[in-house]
Motif scaffolding. Structure first.
Motif, PDB file in Angstrom:
ATOM      1  N   PHE A 217      36.174  35.573  42.563  1.00 20.70           N
ATOM      2  CA  PHE A 217      34.853  35.078  42.163  1.00 20.70           C
ATOM      3  C   PHE A 217      33.850  35.603  43.185  1.00 20.70           C
ATOM      4  N   LEU A 218      32.680  35.990  42.678  1.00 20.08           N
ATOM      5  CA  LEU A 218      31.581  36.391  43.562  1.00 20.08           C
ATOM      6  C   LEU A 218      30.396  35.459  43.312  1.00 20.08           C
ATOM      7  N   PHE A 219      29.882  34.854  44.358  1.00 19.02           N
ATOM      8  CA  PHE A 219      28.707  33.992  44.276  1.00 19.02           C
ATOM      9  C   PHE A 219      27.625  34.645  45.117  1.00 19.02           C
ATOM     10  N   HIS A 220      26.473  34.891  44.483  1.00 15.40           N
ATOM     11  CA  HIS A 220      25.389  35.566  45.196  1.00 15.40           C
ATOM     12  C   HIS A 220      24.126  34.759  44.936  1.00 15.40           C
ATOM     13  N   GLY A 221      23.716  33.947  45.912  1.00 14.01           N
ATOM     14  CA  GLY A 221      22.647  32.986  45.626  1.00 14.01           C
ATOM     15  C   GLY A 221      23.102  32.111  44.466  1.00 14.01           C
ATOM     16  N   GLU A 222      22.284  32.076  43.429  1.00  7.49           N
ATOM     17  CA  GLU A 222      22.623  31.268  42.243  1.00  7.49           C
ATOM     18  C   GLU A 222      23.509  32.034  41.272  1.00  7.49           C
ATOM     19  N   GLN A 223      23.695  33.349  41.502  1.00 12.17           N
ATOM     20  CA  GLN A 223      24.392  34.189  40.514  1.00 12.17           C
ATOM     21  C   GLN A 223      25.912  34.140  40.726  1.00 12.17           C
ATOM     22  N   PHE A 224      26.635  34.375  39.644  1.00 11.04           N
ATOM     23  CA  PHE A 224      28.086  34.183  39.654  1.00 11.04           C
ATOM     24  C   PHE A 224      28.752  35.297  38.847  1.00 11.04           C
ATOM     25  N   PHE A 225      29.845  35.847  39.376  1.00 14.70           N
ATOM     26  CA  PHE A 225      30.581  36.921  38.686  1.00 14.70           C
ATOM     27  C   PHE A 225      32.080  36.683  38.910  1.00 14.70           C
ATOM     28  N   ALA A 226      32.881  36.972  37.900  1.00 13.35           N
ATOM     29  CA  ALA A 226      34.330  36.790  38.044  1.00 13.35           C
ATOM     30  C   ALA A 226      35.043  38.050  37.565  1.00 13.35           C
ATOM     31  N   LEU A 227      36.066  38.448  38.274  1.00 17.99           N
ATOM     32  CA  LEU A 227      36.827  39.644  37.904  1.00 17.99           C
ATOM     33  C   LEU A 227      38.317  39.349  38.079  1.00 17.99           C
ATOM     34  N   PRO A 228      39.161  39.797  37.113  1.00 22.75           N
ATOM     35  CA  PRO A 228      40.605  39.592  37.328  1.00 22.75           C
ATOM     36  C   PRO A 228      41.114  40.539  38.417  1.00 22.75           C
ATOM     37  N   ALA A 229      42.355  40.378  38.788  1.00 25.24           N
ATOM     38  CA  ALA A 229      42.979  41.364  39.686  1.00 25.24           C
ATOM     39  C   ALA A 229      43.485  42.514  38.819  1.00 25.24           C
ATOM     40  N   TYR A 230      43.643  43.696  39.424  1.00 26.73           N
ATOM     41  CA  TYR A 230      44.248  44.812  38.699  1.00 26.73           C
ATOM     42  C   TYR A 230      45.711  44.430  38.441  1.00 26.73           C
ATOM     43  N   PRO A 231      46.113  44.333  37.170  1.00 25.54           N
ATOM     44  CA  PRO A 231      47.458  43.803  36.896  1.00 25.54           C
ATOM     45  C   PRO A 231      48.567  44.809  37.247  1.00 25.54           C
ATOM     46  N   LEU A 232      49.526  44.347  38.016  1.00 28.98           N
ATOM     47  CA  LEU A 232      50.641  45.211  38.428  1.00 28.98           C
ATOM     48  C   LEU A 232      51.947  44.604  37.935  1.00 28.98           C
ATOM     49  N   GLU A 233      52.862  45.455  37.507  1.00 26.94           N
ATOM     50  CA  GLU A 233      54.172  44.935  37.096  1.00 26.94           C
ATOM     51  C   GLU A 233      55.052  44.632  38.294  1.00 26.94           C
ATOM     52  N   GLU A 234      54.886  45.427  39.347  1.00 29.93           N
ATOM     53  CA  GLU A 234      55.706  45.235  40.549  1.00 29.93           C
ATOM     54  C   GLU A 234      54.810  44.934  41.741  1.00 29.93           C
ATOM     55  N   VAL A 235      54.936  43.728  42.301  1.00 27.40           N
ATOM     56  CA  VAL A 235      54.264  43.432  43.562  1.00 27.40           C
ATOM     57  C   VAL A 235      55.365  43.294  44.600  1.00 27.40           C
ATOM     58  N   PHE A 236      55.299  44.096  45.637  1.00 33.15           N
ATOM     59  CA  PHE A 236      56.405  44.131  46.586  1.00 33.15           C
ATOM     60  C   PHE A 236      56.150  43.214  47.785  1.00 33.15           C
ATOM     61  N   ASP A 237      54.991  43.386  48.430  1.00 29.24           N
ATOM     62  CA  ASP A 237      54.646  42.553  49.603  1.00 29.24           C
ATOM     63  C   ASP A 237      53.139  42.308  49.607  1.00 29.24           C
ATOM     64  N   PRO A 238      52.719  41.055  49.353  1.00 36.28           N
ATOM     65  CA  PRO A 238      51.277  40.770  49.276  1.00 36.28           C
ATOM     66  C   PRO A 238      50.556  40.756  50.621  1.00 36.28           C
ATOM     67  N   THR A 239      51.279  40.859  51.729  1.00 35.57           N
ATOM     68  CA  THR A 239      50.613  40.798  53.039  1.00 35.57           C
ATOM     69  C   THR A 239      49.542  41.889  53.134  1.00 35.57           C
ATOM     70  N   GLY A 240      48.385  41.486  53.579  1.00 38.70           N
ATOM     71  CA  GLY A 240      47.327  42.477  53.776  1.00 38.70           C
ATOM     72  C   GLY A 240      46.453  42.681  52.555  1.00 38.70           C
ATOM     73  N   ALA A 241      46.810  42.054  51.434  1.00 42.12           N
ATOM     74  CA  ALA A 241      46.001  42.246  50.220  1.00 42.12           C
ATOM     75  C   ALA A 241      44.571  41.783  50.472  1.00 42.12           C
ATOM     76  N   GLY A 242      44.437  40.612  51.115  1.00 42.88           N
ATOM     77  CA  GLY A 242      43.098  40.060  51.341  1.00 42.88           C
ATOM     78  C   GLY A 242      42.267  40.936  52.266  1.00 42.88           C
TER      79      GLY A 242
END
Ligand code: AMP
Length: 308
Positions: A217-242
């Motif tokens: 989710f992105l909040f910019h002042g009063e404005q709001f936007f939402a985006l899904p994650a890029y869908p992957l079939e294989e996630v190996f190690d989520p460390t560092g994603a953020g």
């Protein structure tokens, strides 16, 4: 671009450079090169030169430093001191969105006093996940308004351990990038939209809340936007994603120099794409094999998936 030919780094990051131990349902690995600033800077470097402020101990492997040298990452402020490098040990169960911290050893971070060279004047500053007192030390050394966009991240370890110091940092930043669990903890509010509004009231007029495989989710002042994650079939190690997500966002903003809501949305999309590469292998390994054009190609796929 080699870092010794770069005259100016528009983007600067302070954060951890770490030796991690990571366990996921697909494997277990000790001595993985990690840290919030490592992931951030490698990801951002696909868009812009980035200067890294961090500290490591004498045990920090030379090969890890060489990995950072592969990219336009300024290492003049990567200090080596006596003692051991910051160490984080984490585990993911079947829910790959949430890391369980098993151990945090601050080690050389405890004595770290970042001192920026006088000629460094970044336009963009990212205070990656690290002790809020160190975030403040660096923030106090950059020149405003030349530094036009200051962004921070944090995590439960610091929200629970150093809330007053963190609140001081928050009161002085333009944007926060934080994950959903941490946003709830920081705002003391379960609903993410309400949590974001409370966090914005603490200082940052823009807030990005990351929701792991569910996007952002992105909040910019009063404005709001939402985006899904890029869908992957294989996630190996989520460390560092953020951290890679934040690197993609900030790298793109620093490259384009445009802080409008429309461009922030594009930055969030780039952040999601870069993070989707990170989770395909341990540590920085997948980012290291990204070929020219791969980020743009994945972004084009992503755009098709989200457009209706
Ligand atoms: P993330 O992008 O949220 O998955 O962050 C992963 C990185 O955060 C790991 O490589 C860790 O070394 C680092 N990390 C874990 N705990 C902390 C902490 N308390 N402060 C700063 N960095 C941390």
């Amino acid at each position: 671009m080699k870092s010794n030919t770069i005259l100016h780094y528009p983007l600067m990051v302070v954060g951890t450079v770490a030796i991690d131990s990571v366990e996921t349902p697909f494997g277990k690995k000790d001595s993985v090169f990690g840290g919030s600033a490592s992931y951030f800077s490698y990801a951002a470097s696909f868009f812009t030169p980035v200067e890294l402020i961090a500290v490591v101990g004498e045990d920090f492997p030379k090969e890890y430093r060489k990995i950072l040298e592969e990219r336009p990452i300024g290492l003049d402020h990567l200090a080596t001191v006596s003692g051991k490098t910051f160490h984080w040990k984490g585990k993911y169960g079947s829910d790959l969105n949430t890391a369980q911290t098993l151990d945090t050893q601050l080690n050389v971070l405890l004595e770290f006093k970042p001192k920026l060279k006088a000629d460094r004047e970044p336009e963009y500053l990212f205070l990656a996940n690290i002790d809020p007192e160190l975030q403040m030390d660096v923030l106090n050394q950059v020149k405003r308004p030349k530094c036009k966009f200051v962004v921070c991240d944090t995590m439960n370890f610091w929200i629970e351990g150093k809330r007053p110091q963190l609140e001081k940092v928050l009161s002085r930043v333009d944007m926060i990038v934080i994950n959903d669990g941490e946003a709830r903890l920081l705002a003391k509010e379960a609903n993410l939209i309400k949590a974001a509004r409370k966090i914005q009231a603490m200082g940052p007029s823009t807030a990005i809340i990351k929701k792991g495989e569910h996007g952002a989710f992105l909040f910019h002042g009063e404005q709001f936007f939402a985006l899904p994650a890029y869908p992957l079939e294989e996630v190996f190690d989520p460390t560092g994603a953020g951290d890679s997500f934040a690197g993609g966002v900030m790298g793109y903003l620093a490259k384009t120099g445009d802080l409008s809501f429309e461009n922030l949305k594009r930055a969030v999309a780039y952040g999601g794409v870069v993070a989707s590469f990170t989770v395909e292998n341990f540590g920085l390994e997948r980012l290291r094999t990204i070929k020219d054009g791969a980020i743009e190609n994945r972004l084009a796929d992503f755009r098709k998936l989200c457009h209706f």
